[in-house]
Design an enzyme around this catalytic site. Structure first.
Site, mmCIF file in Angstrom:
data_model
loop_
_atom_site.group_PDB
_atom_site.id
_atom_site.type_symbol
_atom_site.label_atom_id
_atom_site.label_comp_id
_atom_site.label_asym_id
_atom_site.label_seq_id
_atom_site.Cartn_x
_atom_site.Cartn_y
_atom_site.Cartn_z
ATOM 1 N N CYS A 2 50.352 1.256 -11.888
ATOM 2 C CA CYS A 2 51.373 2.119 -12.484
ATOM 3 C C CYS A 2 52.455 2.432 -11.445
ATOM 4 O O CYS A 2 52.169 2.688 -10.283
ATOM 5 C CB CYS A 2 50.840 3.434 -13.019
ATOM 6 S SG CYS A 2 49.595 3.249 -14.290
ATOM 7 N N ARG A 27 53.873 -3.163 -10.338
ATOM 8 C CA ARG A 27 52.670 -2.326 -10.253
ATOM 9 C C ARG A 27 51.908 -2.249 -11.574
ATOM 10 O O ARG A 27 50.789 -1.775 -11.628
ATOM 11 C CB ARG A 27 53.056 -0.907 -9.813
ATOM 12 C CG ARG A 27 53.730 -0.858 -8.467
ATOM 13 C CD ARG A 27 54.077 0.566 -8.117
ATOM 14 N NE ARG A 27 52.877 1.344 -7.900
ATOM 15 C CZ ARG A 27 52.239 1.442 -6.747
ATOM 16 N NH1 ARG A 27 52.702 0.802 -5.691
ATOM 17 N NH2 ARG A 27 51.161 2.166 -6.630
ATOM 18 N N TRP A 75 49.891 0.319 -15.985
ATOM 19 C CA TRP A 75 48.772 -0.613 -15.994
ATOM 20 C C TRP A 75 47.635 0.167 -16.638
ATOM 21 O O TRP A 75 47.138 1.138 -16.064
ATOM 22 C CB TRP A 75 48.414 -1.048 -14.573
ATOM 23 C CG TRP A 75 47.377 -2.123 -14.524
ATOM 24 C CD1 TRP A 75 47.588 -3.464 -14.647
ATOM 25 C CD2 TRP A 75 45.972 -1.970 -14.343
ATOM 26 N NE1 TRP A 75 46.400 -4.146 -14.558
ATOM 27 C CE2 TRP A 75 45.388 -3.258 -14.373
ATOM 28 C CE3 TRP A 75 45.130 -0.865 -14.167
ATOM 29 C CZ2 TRP A 75 44.023 -3.479 -14.221
ATOM 30 C CZ3 TRP A 75 43.770 -1.083 -14.023
ATOM 31 C CH2 TRP A 75 43.223 -2.381 -14.051
ATOM 32 N N ASN A 101 49.760 8.151 -12.266
ATOM 33 C CA ASN A 101 49.135 6.926 -11.766
ATOM 34 C C ASN A 101 47.765 7.314 -11.236
ATOM 35 O O ASN A 101 47.669 8.225 -10.420
ATOM 36 C CB ASN A 101 49.997 6.352 -10.631
ATOM 37 C CG ASN A 101 49.310 5.221 -9.901
ATOM 38 O OD1 ASN A 101 48.497 4.509 -10.481
ATOM 39 N ND2 ASN A 101 49.635 5.054 -8.625
ATOM 40 N N GLY A 102 46.713 6.663 -11.719
ATOM 41 C CA GLY A 102 45.370 6.984 -11.227
ATOM 42 C C GLY A 102 44.409 7.212 -12.375
ATOM 43 O O GLY A 102 44.661 6.798 -13.504
ATOM 44 N N GLU A 484 41.350 -19.144 -1.370
ATOM 45 C CA GLU A 484 42.682 -18.593 -1.638
ATOM 46 C C GLU A 484 43.469 -19.509 -2.577
ATOM 47 O O GLU A 484 44.150 -19.035 -3.490
ATOM 48 C CB GLU A 484 43.420 -18.377 -0.299
ATOM 49 C CG GLU A 484 44.877 -17.959 -0.400
ATOM 50 C CD GLU A 484 45.118 -16.617 -1.070
ATOM 51 O OE1 GLU A 484 44.161 -15.966 -1.484
ATOM 52 O OE2 GLU A 484 46.300 -16.254 -1.216
ATOM 53 N N LYS A 488 44.872 -18.226 -6.247
ATOM 54 C CA LYS A 488 46.280 -18.313 -6.638
ATOM 55 C C LYS A 488 46.407 -18.997 -7.999
ATOM 56 O O LYS A 488 47.171 -18.569 -8.863
ATOM 57 C CB LYS A 488 47.113 -19.095 -5.608
ATOM 58 C CG LYS A 488 47.337 -18.453 -4.273
ATOM 59 C CD LYS A 488 48.355 -17.340 -4.276
ATOM 60 C CE LYS A 488 47.728 -16.004 -4.483
ATOM 61 N NZ LYS A 488 47.363 -15.214 -3.337
ATOM 62 N N GLU A 491 45.031 -16.729 -10.920
ATOM 63 C CA GLU A 491 45.822 -15.571 -11.311
ATOM 64 C C GLU A 491 47.183 -15.958 -11.883
ATOM 65 O O GLU A 491 47.735 -15.206 -12.680
ATOM 66 C CB GLU A 491 45.941 -14.539 -10.186
ATOM 67 C CG GLU A 491 46.697 -14.951 -8.958
ATOM 68 C CD GLU A 491 46.757 -13.816 -7.910
ATOM 69 O OE1 GLU A 491 46.957 -14.132 -6.738
ATOM 70 O OE2 GLU A 491 46.633 -12.632 -8.271
ATOM 71 N N HIS A 507 24.737 -28.770 -3.074
ATOM 72 C CA HIS A 507 23.693 -27.823 -3.497
ATOM 73 C C HIS A 507 23.944 -27.325 -4.924
ATOM 74 O O HIS A 507 23.370 -26.324 -5.339
ATOM 75 C CB HIS A 507 23.620 -26.644 -2.520
ATOM 76 C CG HIS A 507 23.268 -27.074 -1.127
ATOM 77 N ND1 HIS A 507 22.009 -27.535 -0.785
ATOM 78 C CD2 HIS A 507 24.025 -27.189 -0.001
ATOM 79 C CE1 HIS A 507 21.994 -27.866 0.498
ATOM 80 N NE2 HIS A 507 23.216 -27.674 0.990
ATOM 81 N N LYS A 609 50.076 -5.278 -8.892
ATOM 82 C CA LYS A 609 50.174 -5.564 -7.463
ATOM 83 C C LYS A 609 49.254 -4.675 -6.642
ATOM 84 O O LYS A 609 48.626 -5.106 -5.697
ATOM 85 C CB LYS A 609 51.633 -5.356 -7.039
ATOM 86 C CG LYS A 609 51.912 -5.644 -5.581
ATOM 87 C CD LYS A 609 51.907 -7.117 -5.327
ATOM 88 C CE LYS A 609 52.128 -7.459 -3.871
ATOM 89 N NZ LYS A 609 51.621 -8.809 -3.594
HETATM 90 O O1 M6R Z 1 47.198 -4.606 -1.328
HETATM 91 P P1 M6R Z 1 45.917 -5.292 -0.963
HETATM 92 O O2 M6R Z 1 46.101 -6.327 0.084
HETATM 93 O O3 M6R Z 1 44.816 -4.335 -0.604
HETATM 94 O O4 M6R Z 1 45.459 -6.037 -2.290
HETATM 95 C C1 M6R Z 1 44.240 -6.695 -2.343
HETATM 96 C C2 M6R Z 1 44.152 -7.567 -3.580
HETATM 97 O O5 M6R Z 1 44.256 -6.784 -4.734
HETATM 98 C C3 M6R Z 1 45.243 -8.644 -3.599
HETATM 99 O O6 M6R Z 1 45.198 -9.440 -2.470
HETATM 100 C C4 M6R Z 1 45.093 -9.528 -4.854
HETATM 101 O O7 M6R Z 1 43.913 -10.276 -4.778
HETATM 102 C C5 M6R Z 1 46.315 -10.431 -5.012
HETATM 103 N N1 M6R Z 1 46.800 -10.368 -6.364
HETATM 104 C C6 M6R Z 1 46.035 -11.856 -4.719
HETATM 105 O O8 M6R Z 1 47.155 -12.658 -4.878
#
Ligand code: M6R
Length: 614
Positions: A2, A27, A75, A101-102, A484, A488, A491, A507, A609
């Protein structure tokens, strides 16, 4: 999650607030809403979906001009993403508009209490309960700031709240606990927001709000008090980036821009960290050298991409310092009763500095007397504020939801930490550290080289747009790179993607290999003969079973090229630093493939984010 913004001043509040929401939309983008106050009347507009839906509504409704307004981009947590559940929420007496937010953990009890008092909520949100409670307090005669203070004292959980009262239209009141809030200090105008990006085009002067504090802003004043009603010490700071950093600058996506910013971001993160004699000086470290010498265990806690940076850190830190290093998902850490104590160094990696899981992990660590060091990109955010030491990554604002330059700069900070510990504990000679620093300083050019030759990766993305599954494998530091790359792709492209340690394939996961399944293989530099050869064997195994192999390897690695259907060439770098170059094509592949599929790359579905709820 949010985004929240509040404004008071001479400008048209609606314009300032909507523009602020645009910059905070990363956000959360389930719904958006605004409230303004004029002539002691509240005007509210809110709409499910992205900000564009709200803007259409505002174009139809034409709210009157006002210099006081608040806004929210959501969000969803409590209640689906509907118009009714969108913020702001209004108290039954029609006076209070409030955004949040929260998560309010005790909202059920509070809702029952309101019901007993004859107040029924329209939405399914926990936020409306707060709006109603504040409404009750102002009806009882309390000024808005007092009403908010009383109500905050009754809330459990995490919250940033921003409210206006139609009967006191001279200002905005905001409060925070466990959720981000910054104040923007202008001339004849002031702002509150979840992130400085919301007001950066108006002012670069900001104030961090501490835990359990309230702020009331008018056009000319900013007053901060604690939840106990005492005046609070304020910490002003100057934001060292400007509006251009928060805009796309001609790129189609923030993500693509941020990928291209990586050479600069890495260079900035290295800047000023050592002197001409390669003596590292991490001056944000407020833990004495004596304490660092006593550290007998390091635990890295982080989430998502930052967790993968931690996995890379483990290889470097253990190799350089010989201190045992564990890496743990922050969301799991405190629930397994970890063995930590005064000689444990907990390293929290977080781009945003607001991730609730990571924050809770470091609080747990500090309760056990551990020292906490944060690696963070966001000045003034909660995680570095609650840590004993900080290494800031200087990536500049990262707006694309998928982390890119955040990741690379986290890697750099981890390398710097490892070298610093090696220096302090005298487990590496000065010339050895100097050599690694020299290699690090060459990395911006190496990353640029990868970006200059990215064409084949873009073609590949076009070719693979219809694939339903993509696998990634790697060994050693190539393993987190594989994880990673898969994250990517998940998501952004919403397709099945898995990263595996190459040695684990046999395995179980090798059963997934069938004809033409794309498998990205991260091949270590030939400097590590054994490791290199093992990955070449894994490559042969999957190729024999029909996989289409996309091999990321050193540019003149002829041994490997014969097993590659597609070869993505990487510059020659040392093994431990290879993630800084090997990740880049995978980022670009995901960005391009999602673009080809017509997805919103900067705002992928269901994500936000900054994940400020556990
Ligand atoms: O702000 P942060 O680095 O703590 O966020 C951690 C994860 O939420 C963040 O890296 C998330 O996995 C990303 N969307 C990945 O691209």
């Amino acid at each position: 999650m949010c985004g929240i913004v509040g404004y008071v001043g001479e400008k048209v509040a609606l314009d300032v607030v909507v523009e602020g929401l645009r910059r905070l939309e990363y956000r959360g983008y389930d719904s958006a809403g605004v409230a303004i106050v004029t002539n002691e009347t509240l005007w509210v507009a809110k709409k499910a979906g992205k900000l564009g839906n709200l803007e259409k509504l505002l174009a139809e409704e034409q709210l009157p001009p006002s210099g006081l307004g608040i806004g929210h981009t959501r969000w969803a947590t409590h209640g689906g993403p509907t118009d009714v559940n969108a913020h702001p929420h209004i108290s039954s007496n029609g006076r209070i508009a409030l955004v949040h937010n929260g998560i309010i953990e005790n909202y059920v009890t509070l809702r029952e209490e309101l019901a007993a008092a004859g107040i029924t909520c329209e939405s399914e949100t926990d936020t409306e309960i707060v709006a109603q409670l504040v409404g009750q307090q102002v009806s009882a005669g309390l000024p808005l700031v007092e009403a908010m203070r009383v109500v905050c004292g009754r809330l459990r959980g995490a919250f940033t709240l921003v409210a206006v009262d139609s009967e006191t239209p001279d200002g905005v009141v905001a409060a925070r606990r466990n959720s981000p809030l910054v104040v923007g200090v202008g001339e004849g105008e002031n702002f509150v927001a979840s992130d400085v990006a919301a007001f950066i085009e108006h002012t670069r002067e900001a104030i961090e709000l501490g835990q359990d504090q309230l702020v009331s802003i008018t056009p000319d004043t900013v007053k901060v008090i604690t939840f106990d009603g005492e005046p609070a010490e304020v910490k002003p700071y100057h934001v060292d980036w400007d509006l251009s950093a928060a805009e796309k600058g001609g790129y189609d996506w923030f993500m693509r821009k941020e990928i291209y910013e990586q050479p600069r971001a890495v260079a900035d993160t290295l800047l000023g960290r050592h002197d001409a004699n390669s003596q590292l000086t991490l001056d944000e470290i407020r833990i004495s050298e004596a304490e660092l010498r006593r550290v007998d265990k390091i635990i890295v806690v982080a989430c998502g991409t930052a967790f993968y940076a931690g996995l890379v850190a483990k290889y470097a830190i253990e190799h350089w310092t010989r201190i045992p290093c564990e890496v743990e998902l922050a969301s799991e850490f405190r629930y397994r009763d970890p063995i930590v104590g005064p000689t444990t160094l907990v390293v929290a990696i977080s781009q945003s500095g607001e991730t609730a899981d990571t924050l809770m992990a470091i609080r747990h660590a500090r309760e056990q007397q551990s020292r906490v060091l944060a690696i963070c990109n966001t000045n003034g955010s909660t995680i570095p504020r609650e840590s004993d030491a900080v290494i800031y990554t200087h990536a500049g604002p990262e707006i694309g939801v998928a982390s890119t330059k955040g990741f690379l700069t986290q890697l750099v900070a981890c390398y710097l930490l490892g070298l610093y510990l090696a220096q302090v504990r005298e487990v590496k000679y000065g010339d050895e550290i100097a050599e690694i620093l020299r290699e690090l300083s060459a990395m911006p050019d190496a990353i640029s080289e990868v970006l200059d030759d990215i064409g084949p990766v873009l073609n590949l993305a076009a070719e693979f747009a219809d694939k339903r599954s993509v696998l990634f494998i790697g060994r050693h530091v190539g393993y987190p790179v594989a994880l990673e790359g898969a994250l990517k792709l998940k998501e952004l492209a919403y397709i099945h993607a898995e990263g595996f340690a190459a040695g684990e394939l046999k395995h179980g996961p090798i059963a997934l290999i069938e004809d033409q399944v794309p498998v990205f293989v991260v091949v270590p530099p030939r400097g590590r003969d054994l490791l290199h050869d093992k990955v070449v064997s894994n490559l042969q195994e999957i190729r024999a079973r029909g996989a289409k192999t996309i091999v990321l390897a050193e540019e003149d690695d002829d041994e490997v090229s014969r097993y590659a259907d597609v070869m993505i060439k990487l510059p020659r770098v040392s093994t431990l630093l290879q993630p800084l170059v090997a990740t880049v094509p995978l980022q670009m592949f995901a960005c391009e493939l999602a673009t080809q599929k017509g997805h919103d790359v900067d705002q992928p579905r269901n994500l936000a984010k900054s994940v400020t709820v556990e």
